[in-house]
Design an enzyme around this catalytic site. Sequence first.
Site, mmCIF file in Angstrom:
data_model
loop_
_atom_site.group_PDB
_atom_site.id
_atom_site.type_symbol
_atom_site.label_atom_id
_atom_site.label_comp_id
_atom_site.label_asym_id
_atom_site.label_seq_id
_atom_site.Cartn_x
_atom_site.Cartn_y
_atom_site.Cartn_z
ATOM 1 N N GLU A 50 -9.968 6.714 6.178
ATOM 2 C CA GLU A 50 -10.915 5.302 5.177
ATOM 3 C C GLU A 50 -10.361 4.783 4.510
ATOM 4 O OE1 GLU A 50 -13.946 5.527 3.243
ATOM 5 O OE2 GLU A 50 -14.266 7.403 3.646
ATOM 6 N N ILE B 118 -13.400 1.621 -1.319
ATOM 7 C CA ILE B 118 -14.809 1.764 -0.807
ATOM 8 C C ILE B 118 -14.917 2.946 -0.215
ATOM 9 C CG2 ILE B 118 -17.456 1.281 -0.588
ATOM 10 C CD1 ILE B 118 -16.026 -2.119 -1.011
ATOM 11 N N ASP C 220 -10.677 -10.354 11.459
ATOM 12 C CA ASP C 220 -10.488 -9.002 10.521
ATOM 13 C C ASP C 220 -11.808 -7.655 10.859
ATOM 14 O OD1 ASP C 220 -9.272 -7.169 8.204
ATOM 15 O OD2 ASP C 220 -10.571 -7.825 7.288
ATOM 16 N N LYS D 177 -13.346 -3.933 10.972
ATOM 17 C CA LYS D 177 -14.175 -3.002 11.019
ATOM 18 C C LYS D 177 -15.597 -2.804 10.969
ATOM 19 C CE LYS D 177 -11.266 -5.174 6.853
ATOM 20 N NZ LYS D 177 -11.352 -5.962 5.607
ATOM 21 N N ARG E 152 10.664 -1.048 8.406
ATOM 22 C CA ARG E 152 10.765 -1.423 9.082
ATOM 23 C C ARG E 152 12.933 -1.797 8.699
ATOM 24 N NH1 ARG E 152 6.422 -3.895 9.835
ATOM 25 N NH2 ARG E 152 5.337 -3.549 12.007
ATOM 26 N N VAL F 48 0.696 -1.754 -0.234
ATOM 27 C CA VAL F 48 0.061 -0.403 0.125
ATOM 28 C C VAL F 48 0.731 1.000 0.016
ATOM 29 C CG1 VAL F 48 -1.895 1.640 1.400
ATOM 30 C CG2 VAL F 48 -2.151 -0.973 1.026
ATOM 31 N N GLU G 197 -2.899 -14.771 4.029
ATOM 32 C CA GLU G 197 -1.393 -15.005 4.699
ATOM 33 C C GLU G 197 -1.268 -15.947 5.334
ATOM 34 O OE1 GLU G 197 0.048 -12.098 5.207
ATOM 35 O OE2 GLU G 197 -1.728 -11.340 5.176
ATOM 36 N N GLY H 289 -11.440 -0.761 1.701
ATOM 37 C CA GLY H 289 -10.150 -0.458 0.781
ATOM 38 C C GLY H 289 -10.290 1.081 0.179
ATOM 39 N N GLY I 255 -5.623 -4.819 -2.186
ATOM 40 C CA GLY I 255 -5.152 -4.391 -2.833
ATOM 41 C C GLY I 255 -3.760 -2.733 -3.280
#
Length: 430
Positions: A131, A138, A203, A207, A46, A15, A192, A136, A304
């Site tokens: 946001e 949207i 997750d 949200k 890192r 990202v 993952e 993502g 993404g």
Amino acid sequence: MAEPLRVAIAGLGTVGGGVIRLLEVNQALIERRAGRPIEIVAVSARDRSKDRGIDISRFQWVDDMTTLGEIEGVDAVVELIGGSDGPALALARRTLAAGKAFITANKAMIAHHGLSLAGVADAQDIPLKFEAAVGGGIPVIKGLREGAAANEIKRVYGILNGTCNYILTTMEQDRRDFADVLAEAQALGYAEADPSFDIDGVDAAHKLSILASLAFGSELDFEGVATTGIRHLIAADISEAQALGFRVRLVGLAEADGDGLLQRVRPCLVPMAHPLAHVSGSLNAVVAEGNFVGRLFLQGAGAGDGPTASAVVADLIDVARNEYGPAFAMPVGSLARPPRADSGDRTGRTFLRLTVQDRTGVLAEIATAMRDAGVSIESFIQRGASEDGGALIVLVTHACPERCITDALERLAGSDSLTGQPMVMHILDL
């Protein structure tokens, strides 16, 4: 020309690289929309030596990323590290304390610490923007906080995790088992190496708690989200749902009424006529129902580099325009603290899949447990031998309080007739 908005970025993964590329490719357009240039002046990650496919030598490198907001000449900090605590939280606190705008894609940190961070932002009258934390690309945060601000929201729900949706739609299309599709998703990079946060619903719960706060003007309550993932689904669940005219989706749902706030994430049967049934692959979708605007449906890529970077830069444009308000649509001190609603009072139809011994008397035992719990059966299907030599029983109930379903399963829990864990999926009848 107005002074540029000078930005520091923490985190240069997928990202972070997307944000840098987007600001370069759409530079002229973004400058016109923002009313001034947006310039990256400092970065941190890192590993400084990692080849990221982008030139970061033109930016100031900062070893201690938690200090980015304290650098002279930085106006806003973008956090793309991840994690609810650790360096991300330290960076957020230090940036806001320094009076700088803070933009993040970190749903875990907002779900756990959003109220305290928003309190600092309120006191300092500085932007806290997230946001990209939900959905993502949207614009669902902006849609709830601004577009639907005049409405009383009855409920907000949707498909909030692209990994789970990819797994479920692949199981549906290819008639394959969960473990097989999960392994493929990991090989393709959709899941993952440790997929627990995704497939166990954590997750999506992060949200959902954020959406609920925005929708209902309530304090964040991540701990109040009842969460069930998709780990125990089998191919037969998908195929039986299809035969009944439904698709299985992991749905996060929050609704508020006089009894309090209900928040939960769990696999549901979605009728084919509902738009969520047609959200496939790794897409996300959110539905909000307002008392004047009616049903709003937003769909798009939930992850993404491109979609998430788009949301991050949209927040930066708002900051550059000096267009922002309270992080949760109203000052933290105005947020309500509703009680947690008892889901047992919620009435609806339910899909039950039981794996049982293939012997005489089992069906009568199940029917008795359902009767004694006050559950009326709408349809009953028995399939042949399962992998362990038993049989699969699929029930669809008539509408009843959910506590009746719980009671029926508790009555069956001690029976040696059941050979596997029951699968319970409520039917989304909205």
